[in-house]
Design a protein around this motif. Structure first.
Motif, PDB file in Angstrom:
ATOM      1  N   ALA A 118       0.700  -1.203  -0.095  1.00 60.56           N
ATOM      2  CA  ALA A 118       0.057  -0.036   0.137  1.00 60.56           C
ATOM      3  C   ALA A 118       1.029   1.385   0.075  1.00 60.56           C
ATOM      4  CB  ALA A 118      -1.011   0.063   1.216  1.00 60.56           C
ATOM      5  N   ARG A 119       1.952   1.265   0.665  1.00 58.02           N
ATOM      6  CA  ARG A 119       2.861   2.189   0.594  1.00 58.02           C
ATOM      7  C   ARG A 119       3.727   2.367  -0.631  1.00 58.02           C
ATOM      8  NH1 ARG A 119       4.625   0.154   5.574  1.00 58.02           N
ATOM      9  NH2 ARG A 119       6.524  -0.346   4.507  1.00 58.02           N
ATOM     10  N   THR A 120       4.235   1.300  -1.297  1.00 60.12           N
ATOM     11  CA  THR A 120       5.345   1.200  -2.268  1.00 60.12           C
ATOM     12  C   THR A 120       4.857   0.845  -3.632  1.00 60.12           C
ATOM     13  OG1 THR A 120       6.008  -1.140  -1.819  1.00 60.12           O
ATOM     14  CG2 THR A 120       6.920   0.477  -0.552  1.00 60.12           C
ATOM     15  N   GLY A 121       3.622   0.155  -3.681  1.00 59.43           N
ATOM     16  CA  GLY A 121       3.182  -0.403  -4.967  1.00 59.43           C
ATOM     17  C   GLY A 121       3.523  -1.617  -5.368  1.00 59.43           C
ATOM     18  N   GLU A 122       4.548  -2.136  -4.689  1.00 56.77           N
ATOM     19  CA  GLU A 122       5.385  -3.308  -4.978  1.00 56.77           C
ATOM     20  C   GLU A 122       4.991  -4.523  -4.037  1.00 56.77           C
ATOM     21  OE1 GLU A 122       7.656  -3.903  -7.593  1.00 56.77           O
ATOM     22  OE2 GLU A 122       6.968  -1.935  -8.538  1.00 56.77           O
ATOM     23  N   GLY A 123       4.750  -5.829  -4.803  1.00 50.25           N
ATOM     24  CA  GLY A 123       4.587  -6.861  -4.124  1.00 50.25           C
ATOM     25  C   GLY A 123       5.923  -7.555  -3.494  1.00 50.25           C
ATOM     26  N   GLN A 124       6.035  -8.492  -3.038  1.00 49.83           N
ATOM     27  CA  GLN A 124       7.349  -9.279  -2.771  1.00 49.83           C
ATOM     28  C   GLN A 124       7.187 -10.689  -2.487  1.00 49.83           C
ATOM     29  OE1 GLN A 124       8.347  -8.368   1.839  1.00 49.83           O
ATOM     30  NE2 GLN A 124       6.842  -6.772   1.330  1.00 49.83           N
ATOM     31  N   HIS A 125       8.303 -11.468  -2.256  1.00 45.53           N
ATOM     32  CA  HIS A 125       8.423 -12.897  -2.200  1.00 45.53           C
ATOM     33  C   HIS A 125       8.366 -12.975  -0.688  1.00 45.53           C
ATOM     34  CE1 HIS A 125      10.178 -16.947  -3.025  1.00 45.53           C
ATOM     35  NE2 HIS A 125       9.045 -17.128  -2.799  1.00 45.53           N
ATOM     36  N   ILE A 126       7.672 -14.008  -0.119  1.00 45.44           N
ATOM     37  CA  ILE A 126       7.848 -14.365   1.358  1.00 45.44           C
ATOM     38  C   ILE A 126       8.353 -15.665   1.169  1.00 45.44           C
ATOM     39  CG2 ILE A 126       6.706 -14.893   3.463  1.00 45.44           C
ATOM     40  CD1 ILE A 126       4.475 -12.914   2.469  1.00 45.44           C
ATOM     41  N   ASP A 127       9.507 -16.004   1.717  1.00 42.82           N
ATOM     42  CA  ASP A 127      10.125 -17.341   2.050  1.00 42.82           C
ATOM     43  C   ASP A 127       9.700 -17.948   3.515  1.00 42.82           C
ATOM     44  OD1 ASP A 127      12.055 -19.539   2.448  1.00 42.82           O
ATOM     45  OD2 ASP A 127      13.833 -18.262   2.106  1.00 42.82           O
ATOM     46  N   LEU A 128       9.161 -18.712   3.579  1.00 44.79           N
ATOM     47  CA  LEU A 128       8.509 -19.223   4.803  1.00 44.79           C
ATOM     48  C   LEU A 128       8.782 -20.724   4.932  1.00 44.79           C
ATOM     49  CD1 LEU A 128       7.117 -18.287   7.643  1.00 44.79           C
ATOM     50  CD2 LEU A 128       5.057 -18.872   6.287  1.00 44.79           C
ATOM     51  N   ALA A 129       9.531 -21.250   6.045  1.00 46.05           N
ATOM     52  CA  ALA A 129      10.099 -22.544   6.168  1.00 46.05           C
ATOM     53  C   ALA A 129       9.294 -23.123   7.489  1.00 46.05           C
ATOM     54  CB  ALA A 129      11.529 -22.716   6.279  1.00 46.05           C
ATOM     55  N   LEU A 130       8.765 -24.443   7.445  1.00 44.85           N
ATOM     56  CA  LEU A 130       8.209 -25.111   8.519  1.00 44.85           C
ATOM     57  C   LEU A 130       9.271 -25.281   9.624  1.00 44.85           C
ATOM     58  CD1 LEU A 130       6.636 -28.053   7.049  1.00 44.85           C
ATOM     59  CD2 LEU A 130       5.500 -25.969   7.917  1.00 44.85           C
ATOM     60  N   LEU A 131      10.522 -25.652   9.295  1.00 49.96           N
ATOM     61  CA  LEU A 131      11.651 -25.610  10.431  1.00 49.96           C
ATOM     62  C   LEU A 131      11.787 -24.004  11.119  1.00 49.96           C
ATOM     63  CD1 LEU A 131      13.840 -27.143  11.848  1.00 49.96           C
ATOM     64  CD2 LEU A 131      15.412 -26.546  10.143  1.00 49.96           C
ATOM     65  N   ASP A 132      11.797 -23.150  10.154  1.00 50.47           N
ATOM     66  CA  ASP A 132      12.117 -21.867  11.102  1.00 50.47           C
ATOM     67  C   ASP A 132      10.913 -21.511  11.896  1.00 50.47           C
ATOM     68  OD1 ASP A 132      13.877 -21.761   8.996  1.00 50.47           O
ATOM     69  OD2 ASP A 132      13.338 -20.028   7.810  1.00 50.47           O
ATOM     70  N   THR A 133       9.462 -21.658  11.545  1.00 47.89           N
ATOM     71  CA  THR A 133       8.559 -21.481  12.401  1.00 47.89           C
ATOM     72  C   THR A 133       8.585 -22.525  13.502  1.00 47.89           C
ATOM     73  OG1 THR A 133       7.008 -22.908  11.116  1.00 47.89           O
ATOM     74  CG2 THR A 133       7.152 -20.601  10.438  1.00 47.89           C
ATOM     75  N   GLN A 134       8.943 -23.600  13.430  1.00 46.35           N
ATOM     76  CA  GLN A 134       9.061 -24.427  14.722  1.00 46.35           C
ATOM     77  C   GLN A 134      10.099 -24.116  15.629  1.00 46.35           C
ATOM     78  OE1 GLN A 134       7.123 -27.347  15.880  1.00 46.35           O
ATOM     79  NE2 GLN A 134       8.383 -26.427  17.418  1.00 46.35           N
ATOM     80  N   VAL A 135      11.149 -23.591  15.256  1.00 52.84           N
ATOM     81  CA  VAL A 135      12.297 -23.229  16.043  1.00 52.84           C
ATOM     82  C   VAL A 135      11.895 -21.749  16.562  1.00 52.84           C
ATOM     83  CG1 VAL A 135      14.661 -22.380  16.342  1.00 52.84           C
ATOM     84  CG2 VAL A 135      14.074 -24.507  14.798  1.00 52.84           C
ATOM     85  N   ALA A 136      11.318 -20.965  16.076  1.00 53.56           N
ATOM     86  CA  ALA A 136      10.714 -19.872  16.560  1.00 53.56           C
ATOM     87  C   ALA A 136       9.869 -19.871  17.445  1.00 53.56           C
ATOM     88  CB  ALA A 136      10.137 -18.501  15.303  1.00 53.56           C
ATOM     89  N   SER A 137       8.739 -21.011  17.528  1.00 54.03           N
ATOM     90  CA  SER A 137       7.542 -21.189  18.287  1.00 54.03           C
ATOM     91  C   SER A 137       8.290 -21.956  19.807  1.00 54.03           C
ATOM     92  CB  SER A 137       6.629 -22.112  17.868  1.00 54.03           C
ATOM     93  OG  SER A 137       6.515 -21.486  16.407  1.00 54.03           O
ATOM     94  N   LEU A 138       9.444 -22.250  19.654  1.00 53.82           N
ATOM     95  CA  LEU A 138       9.997 -22.759  21.134  1.00 53.82           C
ATOM     96  C   LEU A 138       9.933 -21.917  22.242  1.00 53.82           C
ATOM     97  CD1 LEU A 138      12.954 -24.812  19.572  1.00 53.82           C
ATOM     98  CD2 LEU A 138      10.898 -25.945  20.428  1.00 53.82           C
ATOM     99  N   ALA A 139       9.779 -20.727  21.809  1.00 54.48           N
ATOM    100  CA  ALA A 139       9.572 -19.694  22.898  1.00 54.48           C
ATOM    101  C   ALA A 139      10.415 -19.649  24.077  1.00 54.48           C
ATOM    102  CB  ALA A 139       7.951 -19.396  23.129  1.00 54.48           C
ATOM    103  N   ASN A 140       9.817 -19.866  25.357  1.00 54.20           N
ATOM    104  CA  ASN A 140      10.654 -19.734  26.424  1.00 54.20           C
ATOM    105  C   ASN A 140      11.813 -21.048  26.693  1.00 54.20           C
ATOM    106  OD1 ASN A 140       8.071 -21.041  27.035  1.00 54.20           O
ATOM    107  ND2 ASN A 140       8.836 -21.932  28.900  1.00 54.20           N
ATOM    108  N   GLN A 141      11.189 -22.148  25.905  1.00 52.37           N
ATOM    109  CA  GLN A 141      11.951 -23.454  26.082  1.00 52.37           C
ATOM    110  C   GLN A 141      13.258 -23.016  25.181  1.00 52.37           C
ATOM    111  OE1 GLN A 141      11.846 -25.365  28.218  1.00 52.37           O
ATOM    112  NE2 GLN A 141      10.167 -26.994  27.759  1.00 52.37           N
TER     113      GLN A 141
END
Length: 425
Positions: free
Chosen positions: A216-239
């Protein structure tokens, strides 16, 4: 089989994402979950699926992940798998064979008119069809492409396939889930649902919304690179922080909490209950209800730090006390003094729970095969742009003709030509 049924109208045209066009090329759970969230919020989500072949294969794999299968109004089993139903409402289904040049052309034409595309092919998998993110974004610079893979677009594992169960193990979740090493049935355990897929789907929706805000600011789209491993490690939270802070890897504690005591299940006279004591005041009140008020001032137990250090002594004492009464009796008494607690419900008990009923967490939608289908509602409650339930999960290719006519302006002869070429089903 494609038909000419109309595209379902969103029942909330003022939905938060009304007017947004999404192509969902994903399958199984993580990507479809993201697409369903966007559809619930008012986006027009078109699910692109492989047409059914003579062997009966085709469409999202989860269409065949049963039993159980949906039953019709007469109680007869259909071929609609319950698994597919969990992540595909508020979508239309367009059957396109991207292995054909004509099918590739259809998807490129749709992408040129879309705002978002979600896909979970292996790294480079779409390039052989000329449908890779770079090519599609060259056609439509405003397009946001969200690519979901097991391990991401880079790194030594990028080419590997990734599945929730595998990632729960590799991402550390199973190392902290399950009974401790000296307990009966000890060993690593996965979560009871594909939680890594679900969390990845939610992160995908968040990333897409962030990219839309940036566009909405730039007029340009982008590519989102999302990995299951990344989200799992990020979700370990306090552990994860427990490890990064100390250098000591946490182990399995069953239902216990690594940083809070008592915070686990305890036996009762007729089953079990959960105690979730979050501070010292709650602990003192718990002790009073249990009949051991002195524990609340005992220096071994009076603070959470002391309780964590003396977990092995305290937990059996509490368990011996909780065995003396029924779960419902304990819950009533403890709720009366503000101690967080509750029963361990089966799913039958969950959907019969008065709070779950009051919050309307079950929704029933009309379904062409079963009369109605029961689904779990989206938990978002937006006061101005509420979630809408426009349509049940679609049949394979149910809206092919209608969507291609609406998005691309294709008429009967053009659609017939694509069908003759085997490009659509």
């Amino acid at each position: 089989m494609a038909d000419t049924s109309r595209i379902p109208e969103n029942k909330a045209p003022g939905g938060a994402l009304a007017g947004l066009r999404v192509l969902d090329l994903s399958r199984i759970l993580a990507g479809p979950w993201a697409g369903q969230v966007l559809g619930d919020l008012g986006a027009e989500v078109v699910k692109i699926e492989r047409p059914q072949g003579p062997d009966g294969e085709g469409g999202d794999d989860t269409r065949r992940w049963g039993p159980p299968y949906l039953r019709d109004a007469d109680g007869r089993e259909t071929d609609v798998a319950a698994y597919f139903l969990c992540a595909n409402r508020n979508k239309t289904s367009v059957a396109v064979d991207m292995a054909t040049p004509e099918g590739q052309g259809v998807i490129r034409a749709l992408a040129a008119r879309a705002d978002v595309l979600i896909e979970n092919f292996k790294v480079g998998g779409l390039a052989r069809y000329g449908l890779d993110p770079a090519t599609l974004r060259a056609l439509n610079p405003r397009l946001i492409v969200c690519s979901i893979t097991g391990f991401g677009q880079t790194g030594p594992y990028a080419g590997r396939a990734g599945y929730d169960f595998l990632i729960q193990a590799m991402g550390g979740l199973m190392s902290i889930t399950g009974a401790p090493g000296d307990a009966e049935g000890a060993g690593p355990q996965k979560a009871g649902v594909a939680i890594t897929d679900i969390v990845t789907g939610l992160y995908a929706a968040i990333g897409i919304l962030a990219a839309l805000t940036a566009r909405a600011r730039t007029g340009e789209g982008q590519h989102i690179d999302l990995a299951l491993l990344d989200t799992q490690v990020a979700s370990l939270a306090n552990q994860a922080m427990n490890y990064l802070t100390t250098g000591v890897a946490p182990g399995r504690l069953g239902n216990a909490h690594p940083n809070i005591v008592p915070y686990q299940d305890f036996p009762t006279g007729d089953g079990a209950m959960i105690l979730a004591v979050g501070n010292d005041g709650q602990f003192a009140r718990l002790c009073g209800v249990l009949g051991f008020a002195e524990w609340g001032t005992d220096p071994r137990f009076a603070t959470n730090r002391a309780r964590v250090e003396n977990r092995a002594l305290l937990v059996p004492l509490i368990g011996a006390a909780t065995r003396q009464r029924r779960t419902a009796d304990w819950v009533a008494a403890l709720e009366g003094v503000g101690v967080p607690c509750g029963p361990v419900n089966t799913l039958a008990e969950v959907f019969a729970d008065p709070q779950v009923i009051a919050r309307g967490l079950r929704v029933d939608l009309p379904h062409p095969r079963a009369g109605t289908v029961a689904l779990v509602r989206n938990p978002l409650n937006l006061s101005g742009t509420p979630v809408a339930y426009a349509a049940p999960p679609p049949a394979l290719g149910e809206h092919t003709d209608a969507v291609l006519a609406d998005w691309l302006g294709l008429d009967g002869p053009a659609l017939a030509a694509l069908k003759d070429a085997g490009a659509i089903g």
